[in-house]
Design a protein around this motif. Structure first.
Motif, mmCIF file in Angstrom:
data_model
loop_
_atom_site.group_PDB
_atom_site.id
_atom_site.type_symbol
_atom_site.label_atom_id
_atom_site.label_comp_id
_atom_site.label_asym_id
_atom_site.label_seq_id
_atom_site.Cartn_x
_atom_site.Cartn_y
_atom_site.Cartn_z
ATOM 1 N N GLY A 84 100.089 74.555 -91.293
ATOM 2 C CA GLY A 84 100.983 75.072 -92.325
ATOM 3 C C GLY A 84 102.375 74.470 -92.207
ATOM 4 N N ALA A 85 103.248 74.899 -93.132
ATOM 5 C CA ALA A 85 104.642 74.460 -93.064
ATOM 6 C C ALA A 85 105.325 75.082 -91.846
ATOM 7 C CB ALA A 85 105.369 74.853 -94.343
ATOM 8 N N LEU A 89 107.552 73.063 -89.193
ATOM 9 C CA LEU A 89 108.972 73.345 -88.917
ATOM 10 C C LEU A 89 109.194 73.518 -87.415
ATOM 11 C CD1 LEU A 89 109.745 75.861 -91.821
ATOM 12 C CD2 LEU A 89 110.721 73.564 -91.538
ATOM 13 N N PHE A 110 114.937 81.757 -96.214
ATOM 14 C CA PHE A 110 113.635 82.298 -95.810
ATOM 15 C C PHE A 110 113.788 83.001 -94.452
ATOM 16 C CE2 PHE A 110 109.325 80.884 -93.924
ATOM 17 C CZ PHE A 110 108.652 81.987 -94.413
ATOM 18 N N TYR A 113 113.318 81.694 -90.818
ATOM 19 C CA TYR A 113 114.176 80.698 -90.162
ATOM 20 C C TYR A 113 114.893 81.311 -88.968
ATOM 21 C CZ TYR A 113 113.670 77.683 -94.314
ATOM 22 O OH TYR A 113 113.191 76.899 -95.335
ATOM 23 N N ASN A 158 112.686 79.949 -101.539
ATOM 24 C CA ASN A 158 112.287 81.323 -101.253
ATOM 25 C C ASN A 158 113.451 81.939 -100.491
ATOM 26 O OD1 ASN A 158 111.189 83.691 -100.360
ATOM 27 N ND2 ASN A 158 109.644 82.779 -99.035
ATOM 28 N N PRO A 192 107.248 73.895 -99.417
ATOM 29 C CA PRO A 192 105.902 74.333 -99.796
ATOM 30 C C PRO A 192 105.753 74.708 -101.267
ATOM 31 C CG PRO A 192 106.965 76.007 -98.418
ATOM 32 C CD PRO A 192 107.883 74.820 -98.455
ATOM 33 N N TYR A 193 106.873 74.804 -102.003
ATOM 34 C CA TYR A 193 106.794 75.171 -103.423
ATOM 35 C C TYR A 193 107.066 73.976 -104.341
ATOM 36 C CZ TYR A 193 107.118 79.649 -101.130
ATOM 37 O OH TYR A 193 106.877 80.713 -100.293
ATOM 38 N N SER A 218 103.196 72.281 -97.210
ATOM 39 C CA SER A 218 101.862 72.822 -96.942
ATOM 40 C C SER A 218 101.163 73.044 -98.273
ATOM 41 C CB SER A 218 101.958 74.147 -96.198
ATOM 42 O OG SER A 218 102.374 75.170 -97.086
HETATM 43 C C1 LIG Z 1 110.273 78.676 -97.497
HETATM 44 C C2 LIG Z 1 109.020 78.759 -96.722
HETATM 45 N N1 LIG Z 1 108.846 77.931 -95.691
HETATM 46 C C3 LIG Z 1 107.736 77.978 -94.943
HETATM 47 C C4 LIG Z 1 106.737 78.883 -95.207
HETATM 48 C C5 LIG Z 1 105.538 78.906 -94.346
HETATM 49 O O1 LIG Z 1 104.486 78.299 -95.040
HETATM 50 P P1 LIG Z 1 103.043 78.188 -94.405
HETATM 51 O O2 LIG Z 1 102.303 79.419 -94.736
HETATM 52 O O3 LIG Z 1 102.442 76.986 -95.052
HETATM 53 O O4 LIG Z 1 103.202 78.001 -92.959
HETATM 54 C C6 LIG Z 1 106.876 79.772 -96.273
HETATM 55 C C7 LIG Z 1 105.847 80.775 -96.542
HETATM 56 O O5 LIG Z 1 105.989 81.702 -97.281
HETATM 57 C C8 LIG Z 1 108.046 79.719 -97.052
HETATM 58 O O6 LIG Z 1 108.246 80.538 -98.083
#
Ligand SMILES: Cc1ncc(COP(=O)(O)O)c(C=O)c1O
Length: 385
Positions: A84-85, A89, A110, A113, A158, A192-193, A218
């Motif tokens: 995933g992202a 990170l 988010f 972080y 987000n 991711p968006y 992701s």
């Molecule tokens: C801004 C942001 N970064 C990272 C993530 C984490 O993404 P992933 O579920 O692909 O790890 C999210 C998940 O909601 C997110 O909103």
């Protein structure tokens, strides 16, 4: 919030849950077909350990796709497949940062972080955005210190839904290029968006602008696969220490305990990305966010028009007589009142944006309808006080 919703449902309550960015859409049929055909294949050895950065053919495929998207000459070695992202990170942060270093990010941000920076014993420094949540480049540049190693950008954002436009990224690039710092300063784009733009475009990026750029993304949202944990980390060819970064990402992907991104998920991407039907339809989110925005506007909430993703970050109307307890905030009290009406939302304070609420519109239409009624009831009661 996840548990709160489960608990409320267990008590027989109807819950209108706008608290989680957990898409209720199903993954595209194309992806399901690809996964099934991979599972049914007689080819041996496809579920074993691999190079910790991922399957070579998947990394090459991703590098070529990204190169055509941004006009930047990525090689397969610039791609690390991640869990995933979030995994990407954490791998990037562990690689680049020393304890005490600083990550600079626009706020609202988010929530995770904060937790990720604690993982690596570094400091999260916040730069305010403008009233409409667009980038305030001067606020970022004025907060750079000798300890700043990463400027972390999340666009589309987000919780706010903001997309940082090309002009502000140009001006950020110009400002960053003028800085002389003791160690390289990297821009990490958490994106991711990026494939959920309502007009079908790709969100502007620092890739192709600022050489020291890393992209983390992701398919949690654009393929509706958050539980399958598939993403990647991409190093721009112009990055200082490009090959050291790529080798260190491989190392930290392993040593942080991810080992590698899920094998099956990596290989599904080959059959899906860039193909017709190879994404969820962002228009579905456009419709839901627009419907909710209109209802909130009519209730007096302030919110900019959003162009991507599924989050709204409305500001509470001044006219609501919300009386938080000593030391509390209006948004927390408002979300409690909303929960009592069956609607779950996250107080803005969790994202560094007091007096706002964060709404995730990746839910069914009946949930949007129920949530709008809950907002109307709560606002009606608060106006009568
Ligand atoms: C801004 C942001 N970064 C990272 C993530 C984490 O993404 P992933 O579920 O692909 O790890 C999210 C998940 O909601 C997110 O909103």
């Amino acid at each position: 919030m996840f548990n709160a919703a489960l608990e409320m449902r267990a008590r027989g309550l109807t819950v209108y849950d706008l608290s989680l960015g957990n898409p209720d859409l199903e993954p595209p049929q194309l992806w399901k077909d690809a996964a099934l055909s991979l599972l049914n294949s007689d080819e041996r050895g496809r579920h074993r350990y691999m190079n910790n950065s991922g399957f070579p053919e998947v990394r090459k495929f991703v590098a070529e796709r990204e190169a055509s998207l941004y006009g930047v000459a990525f090689e397969a070695s610039d791609v690390t497949m991640t869990v995933g992202a979030a995994g990407g990170l954490n791998v990037a942060f562990r690689t680049i940062l020393d304890p005490g270093d600083e990550i600079l990010t626009p706020t609202p941000f988010f929530t995770e972080y904060r937790n990720y920076t604690e993982n690596h014993d570094v400091k999260l420094v916040l730069a305010p955005t403008r009233e409409d949540f667009t980038l305030d480049v001067d606020a970022i540049l004025s907060r750079i210190t000798d300890r700043t190693r990463i400027v972390l950008l999340n666009s589309p954002n987000n919780p706010t839904g903001a997309v940082y436009d090309a002009a502000s990224l140009d001006s950020l690039t110009a400002g960053l290029r003028q800085r002389t710092l003791p160690r390289p300063l990297y821009v990490v784009e958490d994106a991711p968006y990026r494939n959920l733009m309502f007009d079908g475009s790709t969100a502007p990026s620092m890739l192709g602008r600022y050489p020291n750029t890393l992209l983390v993304t992701s398919h949690s949202k654009d393929l509706a696969l958050p539980g399958e944990r598939i993403g990647y980390l991409l190093v721009a060819p112009g990055c200082e220490a490009r090959s050291e970064l790529n080798r260190a990402f491989e190392y930290w992907n392993r040593v942080l305990g991810f080992v590698n991104a899920p094998a099956l998920m990596q290989r599904t991407l080959l059959a899906v990305l860039g193909q017709p039907g190879g994404s969820v339809d962002p228009q579905i989110y456009a419709r839901k966010t627009q419907r909710m925005s209109q209802a909130l506007g009519a209730l007096g909430f302030g919110l900019p028009r959003i162009h991507a993703g599924f989050f709204l970050f409305p500001k509470l109307p001044e006219s609501l007589s919300i009386t938080p307890p000593e030391g509390g905030s209006r948004d927390v009290t408002f979300c409690q009142l909303l929960a009592a009406e069956g609607c779950l939302a996250v107080p803005g304070v969790a994202f560094g944006g007091e007096d706002h609420v964060r709404l995730a519109l990746c839910v069914g239409d009946e949930t949007v309808t129920g949530a709008i009624s809950a907002f109307e009831r709560v606002c009606g009661a608060l106006r009568q006080r």
